[in-house]
Design an enzyme around this catalytic site. Structure first.
Site, PDB file in Angstrom:
ATOM      1  N   GLU A   1       0.832  -1.200   0.000  1.00  0.00           N
ATOM      2  CA  GLU A   1       0.000   0.000   0.000  1.00  0.00           C
ATOM      3  C   GLU A   1       0.871   1.257   0.000  1.00  0.00           C
ATOM      4  O   GLU A   1       1.846   1.361   0.740  1.00  0.00           O
ATOM      5  CB  GLU A   1      -0.894   0.009   1.246  1.00  0.00           C
ATOM      6  CG  GLU A   1      -1.752   1.258   1.370  1.00  0.00           C
ATOM      7  CD  GLU A   1      -2.437   1.382   2.723  1.00  0.00           C
ATOM      8  OE1 GLU A   1      -3.461   2.089   2.788  1.00  0.00           O
ATOM      9  OE2 GLU A   1      -1.955   0.776   3.706  1.00  0.00           O
TER      10      GLU A   1
ATOM     11  N   LYS B   1     -10.062   1.905  -1.427  1.00  0.00           N
ATOM     12  CA  LYS B   1     -10.038   1.558  -0.008  1.00  0.00           C
ATOM     13  C   LYS B   1     -11.364   1.986   0.602  1.00  0.00           C
ATOM     14  O   LYS B   1     -11.821   3.120   0.423  1.00  0.00           O
ATOM     15  CB  LYS B   1      -8.873   2.261   0.689  1.00  0.00           C
ATOM     16  CG  LYS B   1      -8.635   1.780   2.119  1.00  0.00           C
ATOM     17  CD  LYS B   1      -7.333   2.337   2.683  1.00  0.00           C
ATOM     18  CE  LYS B   1      -7.025   1.747   4.043  1.00  0.00           C
ATOM     19  NZ  LYS B   1      -5.727   2.243   4.568  1.00  0.00           N
TER      20      LYS B   1
ATOM     21  N   CYS C   1      -5.089  -2.772   3.319  1.00  0.00           N
ATOM     22  CA  CYS C   1      -4.668  -2.568   4.708  1.00  0.00           C
ATOM     23  C   CYS C   1      -5.831  -2.664   5.697  1.00  0.00           C
ATOM     24  O   CYS C   1      -6.286  -3.755   6.031  1.00  0.00           O
ATOM     25  CB  CYS C   1      -3.937  -1.234   4.815  1.00  0.00           C
ATOM     26  SG  CYS C   1      -2.961  -1.051   6.338  1.00  0.00           S
TER      27      CYS C   1
END
Length: 519
Positions: free
Chosen positions: A269, A344, A378
């Protein structure tokens, strides 16, 4: 700012059967690949396509013919004049093609000079191998040119030259590629093509053995193993002078993954924040938007690399600005030239505070040439509902690019990744950054121990860790994953979490495209 049109960055690459519409481009490519040698006539290609269309293949890139190969099937006979091209290939007409034979004979393979270095011959060799498996053929036999030999002909015999190429003391653009694709040299053929002055008329006699071959079987032997090879990069952050230096570091890992014939490579990331070291320092929110200006270069670079190195690339994640809103986005660069993206969905407090990132709102699952995959960036892996949705959509691997500054942050990602494997009977790979970026706000220190995790059951590794990096060192891990093993585990494992959910008590409900769905 309007969202970038990913179609503008995609390459349209496909391996397909040759057609007569390709004839003019084919001949033009042949002239450039084999200058001074006789080209195919229209009657040759018509005969090949009429006799064995499945064996006449090509690679097309953005509508242009980039590479081609031709072949036929014969019944293996040690006494056959394999050294005599005209006899074996019927002077190119392949009217001697035998559908009931056991050997695929490769007549020719060529790559347009403009597309060399992109491993297109590997795609064609892989297509030939798959043809062998589908038709239950025992082997592939080819006669290969040695175009580098004319440089050494005064000092080395053809045999000595071939031995040095096999020993990697000399590079030959044709033979080296054939050896890398699993062929072995079985002999030397003199006077194979006298007009081939670069090879001084010589050719090598090469063989590839189909390990799935079943003598007497009428159809393809179905292996119970479906191995997918993935490469996870643990990437060290360091200052760079510009995008080219960043790209050079990335290409090293891509080349490594390609050398090991990986199907996927995963980057961390926001490893692109490395680029902030080469721009004028500014406040974090402005810096994030400055980083987003590199997105077109980033898309161009990884699209080309995925095709060039024949590997599906999960390009970590990168900031993008769409309609004035900043997103943290991960892109999947397919080796077929396609591009997919996953926003995300859950934004950490520090991302919101420092960068001003906004969340996405959709769980994507991508169809690839190796099955269905999902990407969770993440923090997203720490929310079990997202993986439930991805698993319901058919994902078998979840790729997690992450970026954490402390061991505690890393452990949250790791433990949740392992939990998702148990809950959903799938694999999870995580990739993080290590090293420091002095004076880059909110990206100055990094902690990572990247890994590939499995369900926890007897058929997998005892600690449910397929492979793992040492912490905080730049490295890669490469590992094979078995989808058939995953399927069996889901159906008959020691515990069956997916099937044993009490959906009459609880379930996941999500919104997508204005509709409501339940898992």
């Amino acid at each position: 700012m309007e969202p970038l049109d990913l179609k503008q960055f995609e390459w349209k690459i496909k391996v397909r059967q040759l057609t007569m519409d390709d004839f003019d481009e084919l001949v033009e490519m042949e002239k450039q690949c084999f200058p001074g040698m006789q080209t195919w006539g229209c009657e040759h290609i018509e005969s090949q396509l009429k006799t064995f269309p499945e064996g006449q293949l090509c690679v097309e890139i953005d509508g242009r013919l980039a590479a081609s190969s031709s072949s036929l099937i014969l019944d293996y006979d040690p006494a056959l004049e394999w050294h005599n091209w005209k006899a074996v290939a019927d002077d190119g007409y392949i009217r001697n093609h035998n559908p009931k034979g056991d050997t695929l004979y490769g007549i020719e393979i060529m790559v347009h000079p403009e597309f060399r270095g992109m491993k297109l011959s590997r795609r064609l060799y892989d297509a030939r191998k798959e043809l062998c498996r589908n038709k239950n053929l025992a082997r592939i036999i080819i006669a290969g040119r040695i175009p580098g030999y004319h440089h050494y002909a005064k000092t080395l015999s053809a045999r000595e030259y071939i031995e040095k190429v096999v020993d990697k003391a000399i590079y030959d653009q044709v033979l080296t590629a054939q050896l890398a694709n699993g062929f072995s040299v079985e002999g030397l053929i003199p006077n194979y093509l006298p007009s081939d002055t670069e090879s001084c008329g010589y050719a090598t006699y090469l063989d590839w053995t189909n390990l799935d071959y079943v003598p007497g079987a009428k159809r393809k032997f179905h292996s119970t193993v479906e191995q997918i090879r993935i490469c996870v990069v643990q990437y060290q952050m360091r200052s760079v002078k510009g995008f080219d230096e960043f790209a050079q570091q990335c290409e090293f890992f891509l080349d490594t993954a390609s050398d090991y014939k990986c199907d996927f490579i995963l980057f961390p990331e926001l490893f692109t924040t490395q680029l902030l070291s080469c721009v004028e320092p500014t406040r974090p929110g402005q810096a994030a938007r400055r980083l987003a200006e590199f997105t077109p270069q980033y898309l161009d670079f990884f699209t080309e690399m995925a095709v060039k190195y024949n590997v599906n690339v999960i390009g970590g994640s990168q900031f993008v600005v769409e309609h004035g809103t900043l997103y943290n986005t991960s892109y999947l660069f397919g080796r077929d030239g396609s591009i997919g993206k996953q926003y995300k969905i859950h934004i950490t407090p520090s991302e919101r505070k420092w960068w001003g990132v906004s969340p996405g709102d959709r769980v994507e699952v991508f169809d690839t040439d190796c099955g269905r995959i999902a990407i969770q960036i993440c923090y997203d892996i720490e929310f079990p509902e997202l993986t439930r949705i991805a698993a319901q959509k058919g994902a078998q691997i979840v790729f997690v690019p992450f970026n954490t500054d402390t061991r505690h942050g890393y452990l949250r990602v790791r433990h949740c990744a392992q939990a998702r494997c148990v809950e959903n009977h799938l694999y999870v790979a995580i990739s993080g950054c290590t090293g420091n970026l002095p004076f880059v706000e909110n990206a100055d220190i990094h902690y990572a121990q990247s890994g590939i995790f499995t369900p926890a059951d007897v058929e997998f590794a005892r600690d449910a860790v397929a492979a793992e990096c040492n912490p905080n060192v730049e490295t890669v891990i490469i590992h094979d994953l078995d989808f058939e093993q995953l399927r069996r585990h889901r159906e008959s494992g020691s515990v069956q979490n997916w099937h044993d959910r009490r959906t009459e008590l609880y379930r996941v409900v999500y919104q997508e495209d204005g509709n409501s769905f339940e898992v």
